[in-house]
Write a protein that holds these residues in place. Structure first.
Motif, PDB file in Angstrom:
ATOM      1  N   THR A 106      -1.783  -6.819  12.220  1.00 14.59           N
ATOM      2  CA  THR A 106      -1.155  -6.619  10.928  1.00 14.59           C
ATOM      3  C   THR A 106      -0.337  -7.843  10.553  1.00 14.59           C
ATOM      4  O   THR A 106       0.441  -8.356  11.361  1.00 14.59           O
ATOM      5  CB  THR A 106      -0.245  -5.380  10.960  1.00 14.59           C
ATOM      6  OG1 THR A 106      -1.019  -4.272  11.414  1.00 14.59           O
ATOM      7  CG2 THR A 106       0.315  -5.088   9.592  1.00 14.59           C
TER       8      THR A 106
ATOM      9  N   ARG B 146       2.479  -8.906   9.432  1.00 14.05           N
ATOM     10  CA  ARG B 146       3.870  -8.549   9.205  1.00 14.05           C
ATOM     11  C   ARG B 146       4.648  -8.821  10.490  1.00 14.05           C
ATOM     12  O   ARG B 146       4.072  -9.032  11.544  1.00 14.05           O
ATOM     13  CB  ARG B 146       4.013  -7.085   8.789  1.00 14.05           C
ATOM     14  CG  ARG B 146       3.617  -6.106   9.894  1.00 14.05           C
ATOM     15  CD  ARG B 146       3.859  -4.679   9.454  1.00 14.05           C
ATOM     16  NE  ARG B 146       3.605  -3.763  10.559  1.00 14.05           N
ATOM     17  CZ  ARG B 146       3.742  -2.459  10.475  1.00 14.05           C
ATOM     18  NH1 ARG B 146       4.144  -1.919   9.360  1.00 14.05           N
ATOM     19  NH2 ARG B 146       3.492  -1.671  11.496  1.00 14.05           N
TER      20      ARG B 146
ATOM     21  N   ASN C 161       2.231 -10.436  -2.359  1.00 11.03           N
ATOM     22  CA  ASN C 161       0.925 -10.639  -2.997  1.00 11.03           C
ATOM     23  C   ASN C 161       0.689 -12.114  -3.320  1.00 11.03           C
ATOM     24  O   ASN C 161       0.318 -12.482  -4.446  1.00 11.03           O
ATOM     25  CB  ASN C 161       0.809  -9.789  -4.266  1.00 11.03           C
ATOM     26  CG  ASN C 161      -0.634  -9.606  -4.701  1.00 11.03           C
ATOM     27  OD1 ASN C 161      -1.560  -9.871  -3.950  1.00 11.03           O
ATOM     28  ND2 ASN C 161      -0.822  -9.154  -5.923  1.00 11.03           N
TER      29      ASN C 161
ATOM     30  N   SER D 227      -5.134  -7.274  -4.854  1.00 10.13           N
ATOM     31  CA  SER D 227      -4.905  -6.764  -3.501  1.00 10.13           C
ATOM     32  C   SER D 227      -4.172  -5.436  -3.545  1.00 10.13           C
ATOM     33  O   SER D 227      -3.397  -5.159  -4.467  1.00 10.13           O
ATOM     34  CB  SER D 227      -4.109  -7.778  -2.671  1.00 10.13           C
ATOM     35  OG  SER D 227      -4.820  -8.995  -2.542  1.00 10.13           O
TER      36      SER D 227
ATOM     37  N   GLY E 195      -1.938  -2.701  -0.939  1.00  7.37           N
ATOM     38  CA  GLY E 195      -1.283  -2.429   0.328  1.00  7.37           C
ATOM     39  C   GLY E 195      -1.555  -0.993   0.747  1.00  7.37           C
ATOM     40  O   GLY E 195      -1.314  -0.054  -0.016  1.00  7.37           O
TER      41      GLY E 195
ATOM     42  N   PRO F 253       1.301  -5.271  -4.045  1.00  3.94           N
ATOM     43  CA  PRO F 253       2.511  -4.927  -3.290  1.00  3.94           C
ATOM     44  C   PRO F 253       3.544  -6.048  -3.300  1.00  3.94           C
ATOM     45  O   PRO F 253       3.198  -7.235  -3.337  1.00  3.94           O
ATOM     46  CB  PRO F 253       1.979  -4.673  -1.874  1.00  3.94           C
ATOM     47  CG  PRO F 253       0.742  -5.511  -1.788  1.00  3.94           C
ATOM     48  CD  PRO F 253       0.138  -5.499  -3.161  1.00  3.94           C
TER      49      PRO F 253
ATOM     50  N   GLU G 296       4.936  -4.919   1.647  1.00  3.80           N
ATOM     51  CA  GLU G 296       4.015  -5.491   2.628  1.00  3.80           C
ATOM     52  C   GLU G 296       4.506  -5.287   4.056  1.00  3.80           C
ATOM     53  O   GLU G 296       3.699  -5.279   4.994  1.00  3.80           O
ATOM     54  CB  GLU G 296       3.815  -6.981   2.345  1.00  3.80           C
ATOM     55  CG  GLU G 296       2.961  -7.265   1.122  1.00  3.80           C
ATOM     56  CD  GLU G 296       2.786  -8.739   0.863  1.00  3.80           C
ATOM     57  OE1 GLU G 296       3.539  -9.534   1.493  1.00  3.80           O
ATOM     58  OE2 GLU G 296       1.932  -9.119   0.050  1.00  3.80           O
TER      59      GLU G 296
ATOM     60  N   GLN H  86       3.234  -1.666   4.911  1.00  2.16           N
ATOM     61  CA  GLN H  86       1.806  -1.387   4.907  1.00  2.16           C
ATOM     62  C   GLN H  86       1.194  -1.567   6.290  1.00  2.16           C
ATOM     63  O   GLN H  86       1.627  -2.402   7.085  1.00  2.16           O
ATOM     64  CB  GLN H  86       1.095  -2.296   3.907  1.00  2.16           C
ATOM     65  CG  GLN H  86       1.058  -3.752   4.319  1.00  2.16           C
ATOM     66  CD  GLN H  86       0.428  -4.639   3.267  1.00  2.16           C
ATOM     67  OE1 GLN H  86       0.409  -4.299   2.091  1.00  2.16           O
ATOM     68  NE2 GLN H  86      -0.110  -5.782   3.684  1.00  2.16           N
TER      69      GLN H  86
ATOM     70  N   SER I  38      -4.492  -3.932   4.462  1.00  2.00           N
ATOM     71  CA  SER I  38      -4.604  -4.475   3.104  1.00  2.00           C
ATOM     72  C   SER I  38      -6.060  -4.481   2.686  1.00  2.00           C
ATOM     73  O   SER I  38      -6.969  -4.551   3.520  1.00  2.00           O
ATOM     74  CB  SER I  38      -4.014  -5.890   3.024  1.00  2.00           C
ATOM     75  OG  SER I  38      -4.749  -6.778   3.850  1.00  2.00           O
TER      76      SER I  38
ATOM     77  N   THR J 129      -8.456  -6.381  -0.420  1.00  6.28           N
ATOM     78  CA  THR J 129      -8.543  -7.354  -1.507  1.00  6.28           C
ATOM     79  C   THR J 129      -9.935  -7.290  -2.111  1.00  6.28           C
ATOM     80  O   THR J 129     -10.933  -7.398  -1.393  1.00  6.28           O
ATOM     81  CB  THR J 129      -8.257  -8.781  -1.016  1.00  6.28           C
ATOM     82  OG1 THR J 129      -6.942  -8.829  -0.460  1.00  6.28           O
ATOM     83  CG2 THR J 129      -8.349  -9.774  -2.153  1.00  6.28           C
TER      84      THR J 129
ATOM     85  N   TYR K  26     -11.348  -6.364   3.794  1.00 10.47           N
ATOM     86  CA  TYR K  26     -10.642  -5.209   4.359  1.00 10.47           C
ATOM     87  C   TYR K  26     -10.554  -5.403   5.866  1.00 10.47           C
ATOM     88  O   TYR K  26     -11.562  -5.338   6.567  1.00 10.47           O
ATOM     89  CB  TYR K  26     -11.364  -3.912   4.011  1.00 10.47           C
ATOM     90  CG  TYR K  26     -10.841  -2.684   4.715  1.00 10.47           C
ATOM     91  CD1 TYR K  26      -9.508  -2.290   4.575  1.00 10.47           C
ATOM     92  CD2 TYR K  26     -11.668  -1.913   5.517  1.00 10.47           C
ATOM     93  CE1 TYR K  26      -9.028  -1.181   5.217  1.00 10.47           C
ATOM     94  CE2 TYR K  26     -11.202  -0.790   6.161  1.00 10.47           C
ATOM     95  CZ  TYR K  26      -9.880  -0.429   6.011  1.00 10.47           C
ATOM     96  OH  TYR K  26      -9.398   0.678   6.660  1.00 10.47           O
TER      97      TYR K  26
ATOM     98  N   CYS L 244     -10.029   2.450  -5.647  1.00  8.97           N
ATOM     99  CA  CYS L 244      -9.421   1.111  -5.676  1.00  8.97           C
ATOM    100  C   CYS L 244     -10.276   0.145  -6.490  1.00  8.97           C
ATOM    101  O   CYS L 244      -9.749  -0.717  -7.200  1.00  8.97           O
ATOM    102  CB  CYS L 244      -9.222   0.591  -4.257  1.00  8.97           C
ATOM    103  SG  CYS L 244      -7.997   1.492  -3.277  1.00  8.97           S
TER     104      CYS L 244
END
Length: 361
Positions: free
Chosen positions: A7, A9, A194, A258, A260, A283, A288, A291, A294, A296, A310, A324
């Motif tokens: 992830t 993050r 984003n 994109s 989230g 997001p 983010e 999440q 993600s 896109t 993805y 989406c």
């Protein structure tokens, strides 16, 4: 969840969230997802943390500029995200394995100027290694920064080059002798979430606004048998005040949106495969951090999909993916309309400036 997914993050350092803020962001996202499955009027009552509704994109503003053999675009995406792009070109000998194709290099620069969580590191590029490391120091970026930079480069290359937006064969000036090498340098000024969509929009706007100068081949004319790129003189570029420059051979204009993905339960500790997943369009930087994955989607104004990125993180059902796609289709058409209107105004301004320079001669 696949164990190979990482992830993008970091909850242990500067990009951390308090428990209260994390619960608040998750509750806003999941309540919005619950109401989207019911009536639309009820979903409009649920707001996200920044006051937007579930399918609202932040306000986008574009600022374009152009000069001889150069164009720039600054994208203000909402309040917290700002990206600038610079497009320039030069004439170089072609690659030996691809003598009838031009070159397009993309560069992404993430620095502490964009966010305090970023470290000073060398800009990441799709082209050959340059001398940036000598001026910017060694690469001290962390895993999050490297993943984000490489993902932006990979997506832009797939959207513009592999997606057929720019024809590299049309960038050949003289087969086997001279080709155009374009460089699109992206610099993230403010990282407010984003960044990928803002970079794609900035890159496409700069390429659309760029004008390729006319070239005088007489100065670098040599026979094909005796051609030596080191000894031959470089063909000269003609200023736009003498001969009007031409647009690039762009076949279509793909843009990206994109989402989230925030599941209702913890996908790591839960074996449930039917949990509700909230897909938040555009997001913010705080969303983010919450999440788990993600998504896109890139397409042009004709709804032709150029990219579907993805990476996993949580399960996404086919019905949710189609939902989406429908939301992204509407948002991308609005972005394309904004881009076209901004390009029209910028072209008119550039033509007036060119006429003013012609009158001064």
């Amino acid at each position: 969840m696949s164990s190979a997914y990482v992830t993008i993050r970091d909850d242990s350092g500067i990009r951390s969230l308090s428990t209260n803020e994390q619960d608040f962001l998750r509750s806003c996202a999941l309540k919005s997802a619950d109401n989207e499955e019911e009536e639309t009027s009820n979903s409009n009552k649920i707001l996200r943390s920044d006051g937007r509704r579930g399918n609202d994109v932040r306000k986008v503003r574009l600022q374009l500029g152009r000069w001889d053999n150069g164009a720039e675009c600054t994208v203000q995406w909402g309040v917290g995200t700002r990206v600038t792009s610079l497009c320039s070109a030069e004439l170089v000998p072609p690659s030996p394995d691809r003598p009838n194709e031009g070159m397009v290099n993309f560069t992404v620069d993430l620095s502490p100027m964009a966010a305090s969580s970023f470290k000073l590191a060398t800009a990441v590029s799709t082209g050959p290694a340059s001398n940036l490391s000598s001026t910017r120091g060694s690469n001290h970026s962390d895993q999050y920064q490297r993943l984000l930079s490489n993902r932006i480069l990979r997506c832009i290359e797939r959207i513009i080059l592999i997606g057929g937006a720019l024809d590299t064969e049309a960038l050949v000036l003289e087969g086997g002798k001279w080709v155009w090498r374009f460089t699109v340098a992206l610099t993230v000024l403010d990282a407010g979430g984003n960044i990928l969509d803002a970079c794609v929009l900035a890159a496409m706007a700069a390429l659309r606004h760029y004008r390729k100068p006319q070239v005088d081949l007489s100065s670098g004319e040599t026979s094909s048998e005796d051609f030596d790129p080191n000894a031959a003189s470089l063909p000269s570029m003609i200023p736009s005040t003498v001969k009007e420059a031409t647009p690039l051979p762009l076949h279509h204009t793909p843009l990206s949106i994109s989402f989230g993905l925030i599941p209702a339960d913890d996908a790591v500790n839960s074996a449930s495969s039917t949990s509700i997943v909230a897909a938040l369009i555009d997001p913010t930087d705080r969303e983010e951090l919450v999440q788990s994955g993600s998504l896109t989607i890139a397409m042009n104004v004709h709804s032709e999909v150029c990219l579907l990125d993805y990476g996993g993180g949580c399960e996404l059902t086919p019905d949710k993916l189609r939902e989406c796609w429908r939301v992204a289709e509407i948002a991308i058409k609005d972005l394309c309309q904004l881009l076209e209107s901004t390009l029209t105004k910028a072209d008119d301004q550039a033509q007036k400036e060119r006429l003013r320079l012609l009158q001064l001669q």
